[in-house]
Design an enzyme around this catalytic site. Structure first.
Site, PDB file in Angstrom:
ATOM      1  N   ASP A 431      55.781 -54.247 -50.801  1.00  0.00           N
ATOM      2  CA  ASP A 431      56.850 -55.229 -50.555  1.00  0.00           C
ATOM      3  C   ASP A 431      56.964 -55.600 -49.077  1.00  0.00           C
ATOM      4  O   ASP A 431      56.490 -54.860 -48.205  1.00  0.00           O
ATOM      5  CB  ASP A 431      58.205 -54.650 -50.995  1.00  0.00           C
ATOM      6  CG  ASP A 431      58.334 -54.597 -52.499  1.00  0.00           C
ATOM      7  OD1 ASP A 431      57.326 -54.844 -53.194  1.00  0.00           O
ATOM      8  OD2 ASP A 431      59.444 -54.280 -52.984  1.00  0.00           O
ATOM      9  N   HIS A 573      55.523 -50.311 -48.950  1.00  0.00           N
ATOM     10  CA  HIS A 573      55.761 -51.473 -48.087  1.00  0.00           C
ATOM     11  C   HIS A 573      54.593 -51.617 -47.127  1.00  0.00           C
ATOM     12  O   HIS A 573      54.251 -50.639 -46.435  1.00  0.00           O
ATOM     13  CB  HIS A 573      57.076 -51.292 -47.318  1.00  0.00           C
ATOM     14  CG  HIS A 573      58.269 -51.215 -48.226  1.00  0.00           C
ATOM     15  ND1 HIS A 573      58.588 -50.060 -48.918  1.00  0.00           N
ATOM     16  CD2 HIS A 573      59.193 -52.152 -48.584  1.00  0.00           C
ATOM     17  CE1 HIS A 573      59.669 -50.287 -49.661  1.00  0.00           C
ATOM     18  NE2 HIS A 573      60.052 -51.565 -49.474  1.00  0.00           N
TER      19      HIS A 573
END
Ligand code: ZN
Length: 622
Positions: A431, A573
């Protein structure tokens, strides 16, 4: 003299029971005397034979040798003639030069039947002898004629024939056939007597012809030559059937070759013809059949489809090895036909023939869907390609159209069959990127294994880090939607939710030509308003690495390796070097543990899950 001894020794072995040495030929014998023989029919026969074959009289030694053996019945007249022809210097006289070709046949005919040979017969024998048959066969044939038996009776010599014909003299038509096969297909030079003997013996012993022809065509000069398909077909047909191929039949075999079938396939087809079967019956040999072991030869429809496709895009036929690979993959796992076609058309030679991207797209649409696409369909693809998205990536998108399945059905390929599902699947997701310094490291870790991941990008970051988005797309990774500017969706209106999602999606689409298919709400937070307006499936997670909190690669590794299960969706991430460190370890470790690393869309496809817009998916465990 030494040389003569050796040759004589060979003859001694051939004529079993007969004692014959070179010494006999040169040592003068006491009986019978030359004078006494003058009036004897056997002696006349010897003289007459010498006269016709050598235009000379026998010397005393040779005369005595022949006389003793003929008159005692030790050998037949036929054997004598055979020995003389086989070894004229030894048996007739050192200066003897036999007539050749036509003259030799005339001499033999005159000698054995007292008349010249029929021209028709003569040309048949000359043809045989030019194709591996020896003159012994002629002597044998003449020896069974009534005229010869009469002659032998008059001269009181034995007339019986040769009992030990070599394989190549046993069936002259077969020998001619074998000679042509060996000369034209196997060796590319005139076959030797020994080779003819060897192969005639095999066929006479019951070995089938078609497999031998196939083998010769596969390994002989035809295989590696610069001959055209047409020339090869003509030559192989002529060798197999013994006559010229018709234009129609030639055309059908050329078409089979152009469609990717092997020469073995053509040999097999020829072996099924009535003419070939008749030829084998005539020659009294087994026709047999060719065992087609290559995948391409057992699937005409599929093979010709893939070959025509490849040829259309590259200008050349695929190699046999490549084609077999594509056909085999399609048969074993029909669900992967899109991947097979994409891989095939990604070969460098398929990129070079059609230099313009637009023409490439038009060709793809025309081939698969039968129409030329309008600008609305191709505009984003063209932009994507101009930004560095590969043709194969775009192709794989275009082939997702359901019309592709109908097209494949026309070629007998059932694409609705589900792909073979790997035993353990996992989806790594990242993400809040892209962020080139980290995203590229993650891609570096995935690429060597052909592993895929999903990147939930924030729309307003895409422009700054577009190179990592392009590369991820080209590697088969999925670019998914994580809002335009990382807004928590539960705090905004339905219209604003929609705006957040589509602004991001449009940015990705306008860069890569591929529109995101799934999204992830910021923080995993959603409510009924979000669900109703998001317009895509919502992907949450089942393993949270908390990489943003700890920034510790070992923590990420432990979270994943201790918790991972088939169907998991793992949250990371692509912003932190520590996350990239962890990924470098985790990718090979997961593969080692038997996992296949896939995108979210691939995971859903493998699991047979038809994802719904606005629905949240935490994992796709079985
Ligand atoms: Zn986020």
């Amino acid at each position: 003299m030494k040389k003569h001894k050796n040759i004589a020794a060979r003859f001694a072995m051939r004529l079993s029971g007969m004692i014959l040495t070179a010494a006999v030929l040169v040592t003068s014998c006491v009986i019978p005397s030359r004078a006494r023989a003058k009036t004897n029919p056997t002696a006349e026969f010897i003289d007459r034979t010498y006269e016709i074959l050598a235009s000379a009289k026998p010397d005393a030694g040779r005369f005595d040798f022949w006389y003793r053996n003929l008159s005692s019945g030790n050998i037949s007249a036929t054997s004598m003639i055979d020995m003389m022809i086989s070894s004229p210097q030894l048996m007739l006289g050192e200066e003897t030069r036999l007539p050749e070709g036509e003259q030799l046949l005339d001499s033999l005919s005159l000698l054995m039947t007292e008349k010249p040979m029929e021209p028709q017969q003569k040309s048949t024998y000359l043809d045989y002898m030019a194709h591996g048959v020896s003159v012994r066969r002629v002597i044998y044939d003449l020896s069974v004629m009534t005229e010869y038996i009469g002659v032998c009776g008059r001269y009181t010599v034995r007339h019986d024939g040769l009992s030990d014909l070599s394989p190549r003299d046993t069936n002259p038509d077969l020998t001619k056939y074998v000679y042509n096969m060996l000369t034209d297909l196997t060796y590319g030079r005139p076959a030797t007597s020994e080779e003819c003997d060897d192969w005639c013996a095999r066929f006479l012993g019951g070995q089938a012809v078609a497999p031998a022809i196939d083998d010769a065509a596969k390994t002989g000069p035809v295989a590696g030559s610069a001959m055209t398909d047409e020339e090869k077909v003509v030559l192989i047909y002529r060798t197999m059937v013994g006559q010229e191929i018709s234009a129609e039949e030639k055309g059908s075999y050329q078409e089979a070759l152009a469609n990717g079938m092997s020469m073995s396939y053509v040999v097999q087809k020829i072996s099924e013809t009535a003419l070939f079967q008749m030829k084998c019956t005539d020659l009294q040999i087994l026709a047999g059949s060719v065992e087609l072991t290559e995948p391409r030869d057992n699937n005409y429809e599929l093979t010709s489809f893939l070959t025509r496709l490849y040829t259309r895009f590259s200008g050349n036929r695929p190699t046999a090895e490549d084609l077999n690979g594509y056909v085999l993959q399609t048969i074993e796992d029909p669900g992967t036909v899109r991947e097979v076609i994409t891989q095939m058309l990604s070969a460098p030679e398929c990129q070079e023939l059609i230099p313009s991207d637009e023409e490439f797209l038009n060709t793809v649409y025309e081939v698969f869907y039968g129409y030329t696409p309008d600008n609305s369909k191709t505009k984003a693809y063209l932009i994507g390609m101009s930004n560095g998205i590969t043709r194969s990536r775009i192709l794989s998108e275009i082939l997702k159209d359901p019309a592709f399945d109908e097209k494949m059905a026309e070629y007998g390929i059932d694409t609705r069959v589900e792909k073979i599902v790997p035993e353990k699947l996992v989806a790594l997701t990242f993400d809040d990127g892209p962020y080139t310094p980290v995203t590229m490291r993650i891609l570096d870790a995935l690429e060597p294994y052909g592993a895929h991941a999903t990147f939930f990008v924030v729309g307003n970051r895409v422009g700054n880090y577009s190179e990592s988005v392009i590369r991820a797309t080209n590697l088969g990774c999925e670019i998914a939607d994580h809002t335009w500017n990382h807004t928590t969706l539960t705090k905004i209106s339905g219209d604003a939710v929609s705006q957040q999602i589509w602004d991001c999606a449009e940015t990705v689409y306008n860069l890569t030509g591929v529109c995101p298919r799934v999204m992830r709400p910021v923080g995993g937070s959603y409510n009924s308003t979000v669900s109703a307006n998001v317009g895509m499936p919502m992907i949450i997670w089942s393993v949270d690495t908390n990489d943003w909190k700890y920034r510790d690669s070992q923590h990420v590794i432990d979270e994943i390796m201790n918790n991972v299960r088939d169907g998991d969706i793992i949250l990371m991430h692509d912003l932190y070097e520590s996350t990239a460190d962890a990924v470098e370890y985790v990718v090979p470790a997961l593969i080692e543990a038997g996992y296949t690393l896939v995108t979210i869309s691939e995971l859903a496809e493998y699991k047979g899950i038809d994802m719904e817009n606005g629905k949240a998916y935490f994992s796709m465990r079985g």
